[in-house]
Design a protein around this motif. Structure first.
Motif, PDB file in Angstrom:
ATOM      1  N   LYS A 328      11.314  30.861 -13.259  1.00 50.83           N
ATOM      2  CA  LYS A 328       9.965  31.397 -13.170  1.00 50.83           C
ATOM      3  C   LYS A 328       9.756  32.329 -12.107  1.00 50.83           C
ATOM      4  CE  LYS A 328       8.606  27.120 -12.591  1.00 50.83           C
ATOM      5  NZ  LYS A 328       7.671  26.064 -12.207  1.00 50.83           N
ATOM      6  N   ASP A 351       0.986  24.363  -5.158  1.00 54.42           N
ATOM      7  CA  ASP A 351       1.433  23.202  -6.003  1.00 54.42           C
ATOM      8  C   ASP A 351       0.306  22.287  -6.642  1.00 54.42           C
ATOM      9  OD1 ASP A 351       3.659  21.210  -7.076  1.00 54.42           O
ATOM     10  OD2 ASP A 351       2.091  19.727  -5.859  1.00 54.42           O
ATOM     11  N   LYS A 355       2.795  21.335 -10.955  1.00 52.33           N
ATOM     12  CA  LYS A 355       3.049  22.623 -11.285  1.00 52.33           C
ATOM     13  C   LYS A 355       2.713  23.611 -10.310  1.00 52.33           C
ATOM     14  CE  LYS A 355       2.022  21.492 -16.108  1.00 52.33           C
ATOM     15  NZ  LYS A 355       2.821  20.627 -16.225  1.00 52.33           N
ATOM     16  N   THR A 356       3.428  25.013 -10.593  1.00 53.14           N
ATOM     17  CA  THR A 356       2.936  25.972  -9.334  1.00 53.14           C
ATOM     18  C   THR A 356       2.235  27.157  -9.974  1.00 53.14           C
ATOM     19  OG1 THR A 356       5.442  25.670  -9.018  1.00 53.14           O
ATOM     20  CG2 THR A 356       4.342  27.494  -7.962  1.00 53.14           C
ATOM     21  N   CYS A 368       0.216  31.826 -13.379  1.00 49.19           N
ATOM     22  CA  CYS A 368       0.894  30.495 -13.659  1.00 49.19           C
ATOM     23  C   CYS A 368       1.638  30.628 -14.916  1.00 49.19           C
ATOM     24  CB  CYS A 368      -0.147  29.540 -13.992  1.00 49.19           C
ATOM     25  SG  CYS A 368       0.393  27.999 -14.372  1.00 49.19           S
ATOM     26  N   GLU A 370       3.639  28.104 -16.083  1.00 48.55           N
ATOM     27  CA  GLU A 370       4.229  26.719 -16.480  1.00 48.55           C
ATOM     28  C   GLU A 370       4.147  26.643 -17.871  1.00 48.55           C
ATOM     29  OE1 GLU A 370       5.541  24.625 -14.709  1.00 48.55           O
ATOM     30  OE2 GLU A 370       5.006  25.407 -12.593  1.00 48.55           O
ATOM     31  N   ASP A 371       4.696  25.548 -18.292  1.00 47.47           N
ATOM     32  CA  ASP A 371       4.461  25.151 -19.994  1.00 47.47           C
ATOM     33  C   ASP A 371       3.111  24.144 -19.661  1.00 47.47           C
ATOM     34  OD1 ASP A 371       6.275  26.431 -21.079  1.00 47.47           O
ATOM     35  OD2 ASP A 371       7.794  25.062 -20.330  1.00 47.47           O
ATOM     36  N   ILE A 373      -0.030  24.249 -19.849  1.00 53.23           N
ATOM     37  CA  ILE A 373      -1.296  24.758 -18.951  1.00 53.23           C
ATOM     38  C   ILE A 373      -2.377  24.109 -19.608  1.00 53.23           C
ATOM     39  CG2 ILE A 373      -2.734  26.796 -18.337  1.00 53.23           C
ATOM     40  CD1 ILE A 373      -0.140  28.411 -18.486  1.00 53.23           C
ATOM     41  N   LYS A 396       1.202  32.177 -18.778  1.00 51.83           N
ATOM     42  CA  LYS A 396       1.983  32.267 -19.939  1.00 51.83           C
ATOM     43  C   LYS A 396       1.539  31.595 -21.311  1.00 51.83           C
ATOM     44  CE  LYS A 396       6.499  29.726 -20.737  1.00 51.83           C
ATOM     45  NZ  LYS A 396       7.525  28.965 -20.073  1.00 51.83           N
ATOM     46  N   GLY A 399       2.497  28.754 -22.918  1.00 51.72           N
ATOM     47  CA  GLY A 399       2.229  27.678 -22.057  1.00 51.72           C
ATOM     48  C   GLY A 399       1.044  26.920 -22.390  1.00 51.72           C
TER      49      GLY A 399
END
Ligand SMILES: C[S@@+](CC[C@H](N)C(=O)[O-])C[C@H]1O[C@@H](n2cnc3c(N)ncnc32)[C@H](O)[C@@H]1O
Length: 424
Positions: A328, A351, A355-356, A368, A370-371, A373, A396, A399
């Motif tokens: 990431k 955090d 997830k970040t 973001c 992340e997957d 979302i 993403k 995501g």
């Protein structure tokens, strides 16, 4: 650029062509050794050339060297002048200009003229002004030939560098090897490092507080060491960019045996150790010795280069458009570069249930990657947005939990005035 006599003539010609002859400043001579090597048949070379060019001489910031205390001892104050210590300079110059030849009467009553073939440095009127301002010195007894007082407080605080740099001033290569060894438990990790003092002198001449120093053949990162050292000494906040190929170290070398498989690894460790050493030695715990490391690589995003025989496979493959072996953080920094932000921009990692979210530049960009979302995550991002401007939001593409979530997310952001939403 530092080079020896085998290639200096070629390098000079190349540089004249690249930078233009008018931008040639000088070639400094660095005395890199002092003991003769008798193995060398004809001459034992003990200097290197340091070629110095400006991008454009007219705009060159050039600061000279700090005046040493030694130079200051030439100043004294025998007449207790309230302007402080001074030294005196010759009042006569040649060739003579007729209107600058006139008699001067010393306090003791003696009449003096400039020596034959000379005149006074100033006109009669200017001399009267200088005399009234107590800037003329006739010696302790008031009987000597007049001289002009030059106050320490009025002279330039720097001196113009000489072109020959002795090892006493900037160290020699043995010193350089020694100082690097001291940082690496007595291992010799680099063959020809430069002395920190030599690099520091170059920095003193050409940089000030907030400058950025680039060394694209950084080796063991002596330049970075010198930047931190000089910052500690003069309170500057210079930054450095070191570039180095991951050139492999020889398997028989000390460096390799100590675990440094390439020169970048040596440079990185040097910066860490030198930074800590400087903080320890100077006690300046607020000194900025932090740095980030980046490796040059291809984009993190897969290219669309379909094989038309296998179009279906390639299309499915591109559903996840980020290369599998990338992190990431890799992607984050590529995004920063693409939107034109410097790599040193402040980034806060938030955090949110594992997830970040990246809060970049105080809420002006929220990212973001992340997957899965979901709307909660989008709500959390909103909490961190800048109060001063609507942020850019980057998510993403693949995501989102579902298309419905994506549509809802975009609507939610829009409701809060955020329309600059991009996906990668
Ligand atoms: C001699 S070292 C610099 C030493 C450094 N001043 C120090 O004190 O450690 C020069 C480095 O430049 C790199 N280099 C040489 N030619 C290069 C090129 N054409 N492109 C990129 N890097 C190069 C090499 O990897 C080498 O480690």
């Amino acid at each position: 650029m530092s080079i020896d006599d085998t290639e200096v003539s070629n390098l000079k010609k190349i540089c004249d062509e690249i930078f233009g002859e008018v931008n040639f400043i000088t070639i400094f001579i660095w005395q890199r050794a002092f003991a003769p090597v008798n193995m060398n048949k004809f001459a034992s070379r003990n200097h290197d050339f340091v070629l110095c060019y400006a991008k454009q001489t007219d705009f060159l910031s050039w600061y000279g060297l700090p005046r040493s205390q030694e130079a200051d001892t030439r100043y004294s104050n025998p007449d207790n002048d309230p302007r402080g210590p001074w030294t005196s300079g010759d009042l006569s110059v040649g060739p003579p200009v007729p209107e600058k030849i006139y008699e001067i009467v010393t306090p003791s009553g003696r009449v003096v003229y400039p020596p034959k073939g000379y005149c006074w440095r100033v006109t009669k009127e200017r001399f009267a002004e200088l005399l009234a301002d107590n800037r003329i010195w006739f010696g302790k007894d008031g009987d000597s030939v007049p001289r002009l007082k030059r106050f320490l407080s009025e002279v330039k605080s720097t001196i113009t560098p000489l072109t020959v740099w002795t090892h006493q001033e900037v160290s020699h290569s043995q010193d350089a090897k020694k100082e690097l060894k001291e940082l690496f438990e007595d291992q010799s990790v680099m063959d020809y490092p430069k002395p920190v003092k030599l690099m520091k002198r170059i920095l003193e001449l050409s940089t000030r507080e907030n400058d950025i120093i680039l060394d694209f053949f950084s080796g063991s990162a002596t330049t970075a060491h010198a930047v931190m050292q000089l910052n500690a000494e003069d309170g500057g906040n210079r930054k450095f960019i070191m570039v180095q190929l991951p050139e492999k170290t020889d398997e028989t070398s000390d460096a390799y045996k100590a675990g440094y498989k390439n020169i970048c690894e040596i440079g990185k460790e040097r910066i860490r150790r030198a930074g800590e050493k400087i903080v320890q030695e100077t006690g300046k715990t607020d000194l900025d010795i932090g740095f980030k490391v980046f490796k040059l690589d291809s984009s993190n995003i897969k290219e669309w280069d379909p094989d038309f025989e296998n179009l279906e496979r390639d299309l499915f493959d591109l559903q996840n458009n980020i290369k599998e072996d990338r992190t990431k953080e890799d992607l984050l920094y590529e995004i920063l570069l693409k939107i034109g932000l410097p790599l040193t921009v402040p980034i806060e990692e938030i955090d949110c249930r594992g997830k970040t979210i990246y809060n970049v530049a105080y809420g002006s960009v929220l990212i973001c990657l992340e997957d899965e979302i979901d709307l909660d995550l989008v709500q959390e991002m909103l909490k961190h947005r800048s109060e001063h401007m609507p942020p850019k939001v980057i998510l993403k593409e693949s995501g989102f939990m579902s298309d419905a979530v994506k549509t809802n997310a975009l609507q939610t952001l829009k409701k809060h005035g955020i329309t600059d939403v991009r996906s990668v």
